[in-house]
Motif scaffolding. Structure first.
Motif, PDB file in Angstrom:
ATOM      1  N   ARG A 140     -17.563 -50.805  58.773  1.00 62.76           N
ATOM      2  CA  ARG A 140     -16.685 -51.241  59.854  1.00 62.76           C
ATOM      3  C   ARG A 140     -16.923 -50.428  61.123  1.00 62.76           C
ATOM      4  O   ARG A 140     -17.393 -49.293  61.080  1.00 62.76           O
ATOM      5  CB  ARG A 140     -15.210 -51.088  59.430  1.00 62.76           C
ATOM      6  N   GLY A 141     -16.615 -51.019  62.272  1.00 61.31           N
ATOM      7  CA  GLY A 141     -16.449 -50.288  63.512  1.00 61.31           C
ATOM      8  C   GLY A 141     -17.527 -50.385  64.565  1.00 61.31           C
ATOM      9  O   GLY A 141     -17.257 -50.160  65.731  1.00 61.31           O
ATOM     10  N   GLY A 142     -18.781 -50.652  64.210  1.00 63.48           N
ATOM     11  CA  GLY A 142     -19.833 -50.666  65.225  1.00 63.48           C
ATOM     12  C   GLY A 142     -20.493 -49.302  65.356  1.00 63.48           C
ATOM     13  O   GLY A 142     -20.054 -48.303  64.776  1.00 63.48           O
ATOM     14  N   CYS A 143     -21.550 -49.247  66.154  1.00 61.22           N
ATOM     15  CA  CYS A 143     -22.297 -47.990  66.320  1.00 61.22           C
ATOM     16  C   CYS A 143     -22.836 -47.903  67.741  1.00 61.22           C
ATOM     17  O   CYS A 143     -22.596 -48.774  68.568  1.00 61.22           O
ATOM     18  CB  CYS A 143     -23.422 -47.895  65.295  1.00 61.22           C
ATOM     19  N   ALA A 144     -23.569 -46.843  67.997  1.00 59.11           N
ATOM     20  CA  ALA A 144     -24.104 -46.605  69.340  1.00 59.11           C
ATOM     21  C   ALA A 144     -25.219 -47.572  69.719  1.00 59.11           C
ATOM     22  O   ALA A 144     -25.712 -47.531  70.847  1.00 59.11           O
ATOM     23  CB  ALA A 144     -24.620 -45.169  69.444  1.00 59.11           C
TER      24      ALA A 144
ATOM     25  N   GLY B 297     -18.731 -56.021  73.153  1.00 62.96           N
ATOM     26  CA  GLY B 297     -18.286 -57.387  72.949  1.00 62.96           C
ATOM     27  C   GLY B 297     -18.706 -57.959  71.621  1.00 62.96           C
ATOM     28  O   GLY B 297     -18.421 -59.114  71.317  1.00 62.96           O
ATOM     29  N   HIS B 298     -19.386 -57.131  70.808  1.00 60.31           N
ATOM     30  CA  HIS B 298     -19.880 -57.636  69.530  1.00 60.31           C
ATOM     31  C   HIS B 298     -19.221 -56.935  68.343  1.00 60.31           C
ATOM     32  O   HIS B 298     -19.750 -56.939  67.246  1.00 60.31           O
ATOM     33  CB  HIS B 298     -21.395 -57.477  69.446  1.00 60.31           C
ATOM     34  N   THR B 299     -18.092 -56.298  68.554  1.00 60.65           N
ATOM     35  CA  THR B 299     -17.352 -55.743  67.433  1.00 60.65           C
ATOM     36  C   THR B 299     -15.871 -55.941  67.679  1.00 60.65           C
ATOM     37  O   THR B 299     -15.441 -56.198  68.800  1.00 60.65           O
ATOM     38  CB  THR B 299     -17.693 -54.255  67.206  1.00 60.65           C
ATOM     39  N   ARG B 300     -15.104 -55.858  66.614  1.00 52.48           N
ATOM     40  CA  ARG B 300     -13.654 -56.089  66.659  1.00 52.48           C
ATOM     41  C   ARG B 300     -13.082 -55.541  65.360  1.00 52.48           C
ATOM     42  O   ARG B 300     -13.813 -55.183  64.436  1.00 52.48           O
ATOM     43  CB  ARG B 300     -13.344 -57.586  66.819  1.00 52.48           C
TER      44      ARG B 300
ATOM     45  N   LEU C 200      -5.651 -49.661  68.726  1.00 50.63           N
ATOM     46  CA  LEU C 200      -6.768 -49.033  69.421  1.00 50.63           C
ATOM     47  C   LEU C 200      -7.533 -50.049  70.256  1.00 50.63           C
ATOM     48  O   LEU C 200      -7.775 -51.180  69.821  1.00 50.63           O
ATOM     49  CB  LEU C 200      -7.713 -48.380  68.417  1.00 50.63           C
ATOM     50  N   GLU C 201      -7.940 -49.638  71.427  1.00 46.89           N
ATOM     51  CA  GLU C 201      -8.777 -50.488  72.279  1.00 46.89           C
ATOM     52  C   GLU C 201     -10.165 -50.603  71.672  1.00 46.89           C
ATOM     53  O   GLU C 201     -10.696 -49.648  71.114  1.00 46.89           O
ATOM     54  CB  GLU C 201      -8.867 -49.869  73.672  1.00 46.89           C
ATOM     55  N   VAL C 202     -10.764 -51.800  71.764  1.00 49.93           N
ATOM     56  CA  VAL C 202     -12.119 -51.998  71.251  1.00 49.93           C
ATOM     57  C   VAL C 202     -13.093 -51.443  72.284  1.00 49.93           C
ATOM     58  O   VAL C 202     -13.667 -52.152  73.106  1.00 49.93           O
ATOM     59  CB  VAL C 202     -12.400 -53.482  70.960  1.00 49.93           C
ATOM     60  N   ALA C 203     -13.262 -50.133  72.221  1.00 46.72           N
ATOM     61  CA  ALA C 203     -14.127 -49.444  73.183  1.00 46.72           C
ATOM     62  C   ALA C 203     -14.595 -48.151  72.541  1.00 46.72           C
ATOM     63  O   ALA C 203     -13.946 -47.589  71.659  1.00 46.72           O
ATOM     64  CB  ALA C 203     -13.354 -49.148  74.469  1.00 46.72           C
ATOM     65  N   GLY C 204     -15.734 -47.668  72.997  1.00 45.10           N
ATOM     66  CA  GLY C 204     -16.272 -46.434  72.452  1.00 45.10           C
ATOM     67  C   GLY C 204     -17.726 -46.283  72.832  1.00 45.10           C
ATOM     68  O   GLY C 204     -18.218 -46.916  73.777  1.00 45.10           O
TER      69      GLY C 204
END
Length: 431
Positions: free
Chosen positions: A388-392, A397-400, A321-325
């Motif tokens: 995991r994963g990051g949020c809105a 650039g700060h998650t992976r 998966l691309e690190v995008a969202g």
């Protein structure tokens, strides 16, 4: 943190420094000086404290050891804006940061400008060898500041939620969408590698890479929605102890939990506070601001479970998966609906941090860095759960895939949600 294998020029490092630092100021710009002073609960820090603390970090860990004739901008700031670094010296009590009326928001800006000027002068004056050695610490400062950019938004959300005027910070209302059917993604098990790999930045808690054996499993293709959570509530989810871990049920009873953190019922209608206003609960959006206890209870009610952090990471890597969202650059500052099903994982990055069933523990072979900087992560490896994963609210650039966030299991003010898992459990330790 990962030792840098990338060579930065002084100009590149200064440009990145200015980019990160100016973004913090843009986030604070919509807030009044009074907004920036409030501490609404012990877990929340005032906005001006975040702005000062990340500045203190550069002054303490970069300028102090490398600037000729170094002297702190203000002696007491080292005490006021130290967060938890015991090796640096004493610090002001976290729960009382809101009573520090001075320095005010403007004076914190003066402090930031002073340190920024000195940082630019220092980086521009270093020879190539010294610059390369210092780059790792400066990069850590960038990522540390990005963590506080996210916390700044989480914290001001709570501050504004308590104001009866219902002030709006920023962002746009997420459109109402129709809920879609939950799907499942099958993931092969086996002996897999977990942890950061490659040349990019990582925190020390993502290291070292190591192998874990996983049984085959399934992950839900999207996050649990508000509509599904309403079904859990309607079925007595907050009244039935059989769904809850013992500590979680104790919190339900002690704190009177009956809905996610920012939900309020008015005349039989549930509303949700967001950074862009208070609106009726949108059933298609991911449920947000639920604790690990609530996530686990929901999974039990649904006849499923939470994924382990190793399962989450392996699933994301194996599907490339691309690190995008929906991260903070979208400026919705709130989770969005998952979008059309693709047969792959949706919402893996952005929207909500996803609770796992994994305790926050060191990986095999983990060693914290020497000195005060080693207090960054390792000292918190107790009584925390991994997300995991990051949020809105997470800066791009700060998650992976290997990023390990962590909070106590009862924390609800963080922008956290739920992805379900099903199938085999890992054999042996997940740490």
């Amino acid at each position: 943190m990962t030792p840098s294998t990338t060579t930065w020029t002084a100009d590149e490092l200064v440009a990145r420094y200015d980019e990160v630092r100016s973004h913090t100021e843009r986030l604070a710009a919509p807030l009044s000086p009074e907004d920036q002073t409030v501490q609404s609960m012990p877990d929340v820090s005032p906005t001006k404290w975040h702005r000062a603390h990340v500045t203190w970090f550069f002054e303490t860990f970069v300028l102090a050891d490398n600037e000729a004739g170094f002297a702190p901008f203000q002696d007491k700031y080292w005490f006021l804006f130290n967060s938890y670094y015991e090796a640096v010296g004493p610090r002001y009590a976290r729960a009382e940061r809101g009573v520090i009326s001075r320095p005010g928001a403007h004076d914190v800006g003066v402090y930031r400008d002073n340190v920024d000027t000195r940082m630019r002068d220092l980086v521009s004056s270093l020879d190539e060898g010294t610059l390369h050695k210092l780059t790792d610490t400066v990069q850590l400062g960038f990522h540390h500041e990005q963590q506080h950019q996210e916390l700044l938004l989480m914290d001001i959300k709570h501050v504004l939620s308590l104001n009866p005027l219902q002030p709006v910070y920023a962002g746009t209302r997420t459109r109402v969408a129709e809920p879609d059917q939950l799907g499942w993604v099958d993931v092969e098990g086996g002996l897999v590698e977990i942890g950061h790999r490659g040349d990019g930045f990582s925190f020390d808690n993502e290291l070292p890479p190591h192998q874990v054996f996983l049984e085959p499993f399934r992950l839900a293709d999207r996050l649990v929605t508000n509509g599904e959570w309403l079904e859990f509530m309607a079925d007595g989810g907050y009244e039935r102890p059989e769904f809850w871990l013992s500590d979680g049920w104790a919190r339900v009873k002690a704190d009177g939990w009956r809905a996610p953190f920012y939900w309020a019922e008015v005349d039989g209608v549930w509303f949700e506070h967001t950074l862009h206003g208070t609106w009726p609960v949108n059933p298609a959006l991911p449920v947000a601001h639920v604790s690990h206890y609530e996530a686990d209870a929901y999974a039990t009610w649904a006849g499923k479970r939470l994924p382990t952090e190793s399962e989450w990471e392996h699933a994301v890597r194996s599907t490339e998966l691309e690190v995008a969202g929906n991260l903070a650059d979208s400026e919705t500052y709130h989770p969005r609906a998952a979008g059309p099903a693709t047969g792959r994982l949706r919402q893996a990055y952005g929207d909500c941090w996803e609770w796992t069933s994994s305790a926050y523990l060191p990986y095999p072979g983990f060693h914290p860095a020497a000195g005060a900087i080693g207090e960054y992560n390792g000292k918190f490896m107790s009584n925390q759960m991994v997300l995991r994963g990051g949020c809105a609210l997470t800066p791009p650039g700060h998650t992976r895939a290997s990023y390990r966030n962590f909070f106590p299991p009862g924390a609800r003010w963080a922008l956290s949600g739920v992805r379900l898992a099903d199938g085999g459990e890992p054999t042996g330790s997940d740490a």
